[in-house]
Design a protein around this motif. Structure first.
Motif, mmCIF file in Angstrom:
data_model
loop_
_atom_site.group_PDB
_atom_site.id
_atom_site.type_symbol
_atom_site.label_atom_id
_atom_site.label_comp_id
_atom_site.label_asym_id
_atom_site.label_seq_id
_atom_site.Cartn_x
_atom_site.Cartn_y
_atom_site.Cartn_z
ATOM 1 N N GLU A 62 0.830 -1.184 0.000
ATOM 2 C CA GLU A 62 0.000 0.000 0.000
ATOM 3 C C GLU A 62 0.872 1.244 0.000
ATOM 4 O O GLU A 62 2.002 1.234 0.469
ATOM 5 C CB GLU A 62 -0.911 -0.007 1.225
ATOM 6 C CG GLU A 62 -1.920 -1.169 1.201
ATOM 7 C CD GLU A 62 -2.677 -1.289 2.511
ATOM 8 O OE1 GLU A 62 -2.054 -1.055 3.561
ATOM 9 O OE2 GLU A 62 -3.875 -1.601 2.483
ATOM 10 N N THR A 63 0.331 2.313 -0.523
ATOM 11 C CA THR A 63 1.101 3.547 -0.594
ATOM 12 C C THR A 63 1.211 4.173 0.784
ATOM 13 O O THR A 63 0.393 3.935 1.666
ATOM 14 C CB THR A 63 0.434 4.546 -1.542
ATOM 15 O OG1 THR A 63 -0.907 4.753 -1.111
ATOM 16 C CG2 THR A 63 0.421 4.010 -2.965
ATOM 17 N N GLN A 218 -4.933 3.565 -0.695
ATOM 18 C CA GLN A 218 -4.036 4.330 0.154
ATOM 19 C C GLN A 218 -4.283 3.953 1.610
ATOM 20 O O GLN A 218 -5.426 3.819 2.058
ATOM 21 C CB GLN A 218 -4.235 5.834 -0.075
ATOM 22 C CG GLN A 218 -3.827 6.235 -1.487
ATOM 23 C CD GLN A 218 -3.887 7.727 -1.713
ATOM 24 O OE1 GLN A 218 -4.911 8.339 -1.477
ATOM 25 N NE2 GLN A 218 -2.788 8.309 -2.169
ATOM 26 N N GLU A 242 -4.902 4.625 -5.753
ATOM 27 C CA GLU A 242 -3.989 5.103 -6.776
ATOM 28 C C GLU A 242 -3.894 4.049 -7.870
ATOM 29 O O GLU A 242 -3.806 2.839 -7.586
ATOM 30 C CB GLU A 242 -2.602 5.393 -6.207
ATOM 31 C CG GLU A 242 -1.660 5.985 -7.248
ATOM 32 C CD GLU A 242 -0.384 6.576 -6.652
ATOM 33 O OE1 GLU A 242 -0.247 6.545 -5.410
ATOM 34 O OE2 GLU A 242 0.455 7.049 -7.425
#
Length: 476
Positions: A62-63, A218, A242
């Motif tokens: 995950e970002t 995110q 994203e």
């Protein structure tokens, strides 16, 4: 903008070292980019479609969470060097290039055929296997039908080719499982495809086999996505994702990795269009934008859910070669035929100052062929501004029934201060239909001569005939 400079005080070897040091200089790799090329091994270096088995799909990391509101998100952007890296040495010889363009519709994916009892991973694997079969059949039918010798053949496929119908999503967790599965399976299929066509039998071949689009949530948005008809959730509270929309580039002639696998590179799309997903519209009929964490998102429908998708991806190019993964994109494995890749909407912002960090990832910024891999983006060779090095545009678009075009550009007109210019005279390069590998899919064959840097193929009318006969076109 990456201006062209010469550095008289440096030897070529020192210049190459400076170039490599920039490519490996620590650009952030969000969205699990570092796992993309390591996800699959093998691929072989010819003689069969062998590849190392994948025990399980690694998760897409995950970002990093953006800062909470109202503090705007801090976007780390690497400062461009004072001086652009020097270009590679100029090749003297003319190169004969062949392009196999697969025209196939990709904007409207096939109808959701997920079986009632089928999990999303099994459905995704089955759908991607069908796409691999189409590419295998196209190359099997068209690659041996060459009408002239060439130094290199490119096989080009449109944007979104590897997409699976998002309507197959039944739970929010399906989004993550699909993305993980797609990352592994697409690379596996691309590696298997190149292994079927070894250089010894088919000549030098490079694949630009369309794009795959995946999503990662995110981390700050742990709350579940609401159903699309839920009117009790405000836009700013929708979960944010994203998108990573990328093309994998691989060839059959570069030096193999120590494990025998082929070197491979990933080039991501930067700008997300509202037509990339099913966007909600406002009262004026425009796609809805939502500002959250100081960043802009599209409000979109995904299966039964509504989510936010970041408008500008932060992914960067990565390559796997020599057994090592590095940040950058080797766009001239043959030598003398450097190429650029614009994925759809990125074409409009190519060569601009804001895209410097992307251009800094390219091994040879003086590229000669510009590949436009798209789904809804036209090429405007007479109005669009190009780098002075560009000689050809190859467009493959999946909108509607699909469109394939190749343009030969004239020498630059008056240059602007940033070194780019329009081209006053441009010609369409003929293409011959050589195969129909599947329903609504046609393989086109074409040939053209790539001249050394700074020289331009003649576009005066009448022009000399093409260097190879195209034969009698097939009926569609």
């Amino acid at each position: 903008m990456a201006h062209q400079h010469t550095v008289d005080s440096e030897e070529p070897s020192a210049q190459g070292t400076r170039r490599r040091s920039l490519l490996r200089a620590g650009l952030a790799l969000p969205l699990g980019s570092t796992a993309l090329l390591a996800a699959c091994g093998g691929g072989g270096n010819g003689g069969g479609a062998s590849f190392a088995p994948v025990a399980s799909a690694p998760p897409v990391p995950e970002t990093a969470p953006p800062p909470p509101e109202p503090t705007p998100a801090a976007v780390a952007v690497e400062a461009p060097p004072v001086e652009a890296p020097p270009p590679k040495p100029v090749q003297e010889a003319v190169k004969n290039v062949r392009v196999l363009n697969l025209q196939t519709p990709t904007y409207t994916p096939p109808a959701n055929q997920r079986l009632p009892s089928e999990d999303i991973k099994t459905y995704t694997q089955r759908a991607l296997q069908e796409k691999f079969t189409l590419l295998r059949d196209a190359l099997t039918q068209g690659l041996p039908k060459k009408s002239a010798e060439s130094d290199l053949c490119y096989f080009v496929v449109p944007e979104f080719f590897w997409n699976v119908n998002w309507d197959a999503v039944q739970t929010e967790d399906d989004i993550k499982v699909f993305s993980n599965t797609c990352v592994v399976e697409v690379q596996k299929h691309v590696r298997a495809l190149i292994a079927l066509f070894p250089q010894e039998q088919y000549g030098k071949l490079a694949l630009l086999p369309g794009t795959a689009q995946v999503l990662t949530k995110q981390r700050i948005d742990a709350t579940p996505a609401p159903l699309a008809d839920d009117k009790n959730v405000s836009d700013k509270d929708l979960p944010s994702y994203e998108a990573l929309n990328y093309v994998l580039v691989i060839d059959n002639f570069s030096e193999a990795n120590p494990d025998g696998s082929r070197p491979i590179a990933m080039w991501p799309k930067r700008n997300v269009s509202h037509i990339d997903f099913t966007a909600f519209k406002n009262t004026a009929g425009r796609a809805m934008e939502v500002t959250k964490y100081g960043q802009k998102y599209w409000k979109v429908r995904l299966g039964p859910y509504k989510i936010l998708v970041l408008k500008q991806s932060t992914a960067t190019a990565i390559s796997l070669a020599g057994g090592k993964q590095f940040k950058g994109f080797d766009n001239d494995p043959l030598g003398g035929v450097p190429f650029g890749v614009d994925v759809c909407l990125d074409y409009l912002s190519a060569y601009t100052e804001e895209d410097y960090t992307r251009r800094a990832q390219i091994e040879d910024t003086n590229y000669i062929i510009d590949f436009l891999i798209a789904c809804g983006m036209t090429a405007d060779p007479s109005t669009h501004k190009y780098l002075p090095s560009v000689q050809y545009i190859v467009r493959n678009d999946g909108m509607g029934s699909g469109t394939c075009e190749i343009f030969k550009l004239s020498a630059p007109a008056d240059k602007t201060d940033d070194g780019i210019s329009t081209r006053p005279r441009n010609l369409m390069v003929p293409q011959a239909k050589v195969a129909s590998p599947g329903p609504n899919s046609i393989l086109f064959d074409s040939y053209f001569a790539v001249h050394p840097l700074g020289q331009y193929p003649s576009t005066e009318i009448p022009t000399d005939p093409l260097p190879s006969p195209l034969g009698t076109p097939m009926s569609a």
